[in-house]
Design a protein around this motif. Structure first.
Motif, PDB file in Angstrom:
ATOM      1  N   ARG A   2       1.154  -0.694   0.413  1.00 50.68           N
ATOM      2  CA  ARG A   2       0.243  -0.206   0.237  1.00 50.68           C
ATOM      3  C   ARG A   2       0.623   0.805  -0.237  1.00 50.68           C
ATOM      4  NH1 ARG A   2      -0.885   2.821   3.755  1.00 50.68           N
ATOM      5  NH2 ARG A   2      -2.231   4.353   3.700  1.00 50.68           N
ATOM      6  N   ASP A   3       1.804   1.041   1.076  1.00 53.02           N
ATOM      7  CA  ASP A   3       3.115   2.139   1.124  1.00 53.02           C
ATOM      8  C   ASP A   3       3.713   2.989  -0.464  1.00 53.02           C
ATOM      9  OD1 ASP A   3       1.717   2.960   3.280  1.00 53.02           O
ATOM     10  OD2 ASP A   3       4.023   1.951   4.288  1.00 53.02           O
ATOM     11  N   ASN A   4       3.910   1.740  -1.330  1.00 53.98           N
ATOM     12  CA  ASN A   4       4.008   2.094  -2.537  1.00 53.98           C
ATOM     13  C   ASN A   4       4.022   2.599  -3.860  1.00 53.98           C
ATOM     14  OD1 ASN A   4       6.920   0.661  -1.455  1.00 53.98           O
ATOM     15  ND2 ASN A   4       6.536  -0.895  -1.825  1.00 53.98           N
ATOM     16  N   ASP A   6       1.628   4.657  -2.405  1.00 54.10           N
ATOM     17  CA  ASP A   6       0.654   6.248  -2.387  1.00 54.10           C
ATOM     18  C   ASP A   6       0.825   7.016  -3.646  1.00 54.10           C
ATOM     19  OD1 ASP A   6      -0.308   5.396  -0.005  1.00 54.10           O
ATOM     20  OD2 ASP A   6       1.213   6.057   1.847  1.00 54.10           O
ATOM     21  N   ASN A  38       5.744  11.491   5.907  1.00 56.22           N
ATOM     22  CA  ASN A  38       5.158   9.983   6.175  1.00 56.22           C
ATOM     23  C   ASN A  38       6.131   9.211   5.805  1.00 56.22           C
ATOM     24  OD1 ASN A  38       2.615  11.021   5.925  1.00 56.22           O
ATOM     25  ND2 ASN A  38       2.585  12.055   3.685  1.00 56.22           N
ATOM     26  N   ASN A  39       7.121   8.964   5.015  1.00 56.89           N
ATOM     27  CA  ASN A  39       8.273   8.177   5.385  1.00 56.89           C
ATOM     28  C   ASN A  39       8.801   7.374   7.157  1.00 56.89           C
ATOM     29  OD1 ASN A  39       8.757   6.754   3.029  1.00 56.89           O
ATOM     30  ND2 ASN A  39       9.062   8.775   2.281  1.00 56.89           N
ATOM     31  N   ASN A  42       6.236   6.028   8.242  1.00 61.49           N
ATOM     32  CA  ASN A  42       5.844   4.543   7.994  1.00 61.49           C
ATOM     33  C   ASN A  42       6.908   3.486   8.264  1.00 61.49           C
ATOM     34  OD1 ASN A  42       4.044   5.085   6.474  1.00 61.49           O
ATOM     35  ND2 ASN A  42       4.579   5.705   4.384  1.00 61.49           N
ATOM     36  N   ASN A  45       5.952   2.908  11.839  1.00 61.00           N
ATOM     37  CA  ASN A  45       5.263   1.315  12.353  1.00 61.00           C
ATOM     38  C   ASN A  45       5.916   0.091  11.110  1.00 61.00           C
ATOM     39  OD1 ASN A  45       3.213   2.553  12.782  1.00 61.00           O
ATOM     40  ND2 ASN A  45       2.242   3.767  10.902  1.00 61.00           N
ATOM     41  N   GLU A  46       6.454   0.537  10.171  1.00 59.42           N
ATOM     42  CA  GLU A  46       7.215  -0.750   9.305  1.00 59.42           C
ATOM     43  C   GLU A  46       8.611  -1.779  10.891  1.00 59.42           C
ATOM     44  OE1 GLU A  46      10.432  -2.259   6.299  1.00 59.42           O
ATOM     45  OE2 GLU A  46      10.148   0.114   6.788  1.00 59.42           O
TER      46      GLU A  46
END
Length: 169
Positions: A2-4, A6, A38-39, A42, A45-46
């Protein structure tokens, strides 16, 4: 995955906005500040998800309830988290977009006969993880100018956390 995707979603939204307004925005390019924030979230979270999986495996292999590793989110933050065991904490917190602090902290008690028991907190170590821009908008996470791989980061910090926290039992 999903992140890839955005960035594709952002392109679609920009195109819709252009079609609705009839105005072409030639400056609508990559927003480095938003991307960095955002990164950072992310990435936190990762690595939290990887810590959860590793701690779960540790707890399962250990079997006993005493000495289990617990992971908590930190309230009023976007993605900060804490790993806890035997009064020992490992805290991952976003200091600012592109900068993550990793802090080992022990909360113990000091006892002097005839006095009230006092809680003490001692920072044992703090590392800073820094994001650096690579080619084509790629964000690289580093520690001491060396690139970080999340699996090795989790293995390093969790191994150290387990070794350090067991000494305090």
């Amino acid at each position: 995955m999903r992140d890839n995707l955005d960035w594709i979603k952002d392109l679609v939204q920009a195109e819709r906005k252009m079609e609705e307004s009839g105005i072409i925005d030639l400056k609508s390019e990559f927003d480095a500040d938003t991307s960095l924030r955002n990164n950072t979230v992310n990435f936190l979270n990762e690595i939290k998800n990887r810590f959860v999986a590793s701690a779960s495996a540790f707890n399962q292999f250990k079997g006993a309830t005493l000495g289990r590793i617990k992971i908590y989110g930190i309230s009023k933050t976007e993605a900060d988290f804490m790993i806890f065991r035997y009064g020992y904490k490992l805290i991952f917190s976003m200091r600012e977009p592109g900068k993550i602090a990793v802090t080992f902290n022990h909360v113990g008690t000091s006892y002097i006969p005839g006095e009230e028991i006092k809680d003490t907190a001692t920072n044992l170590m703090e590392n800073i993880l820094i994001a650096k821009w690579g080619a084509f908008g790629n964000l690289l996470w580093t520690h001491n100018e060396l690139e970080i791989q999340p699996d090795y980061l989790v293995r390093h910090y969790l191994s150290r956390f387990i070794r350090e926290s067991v000494r305090e039992v």
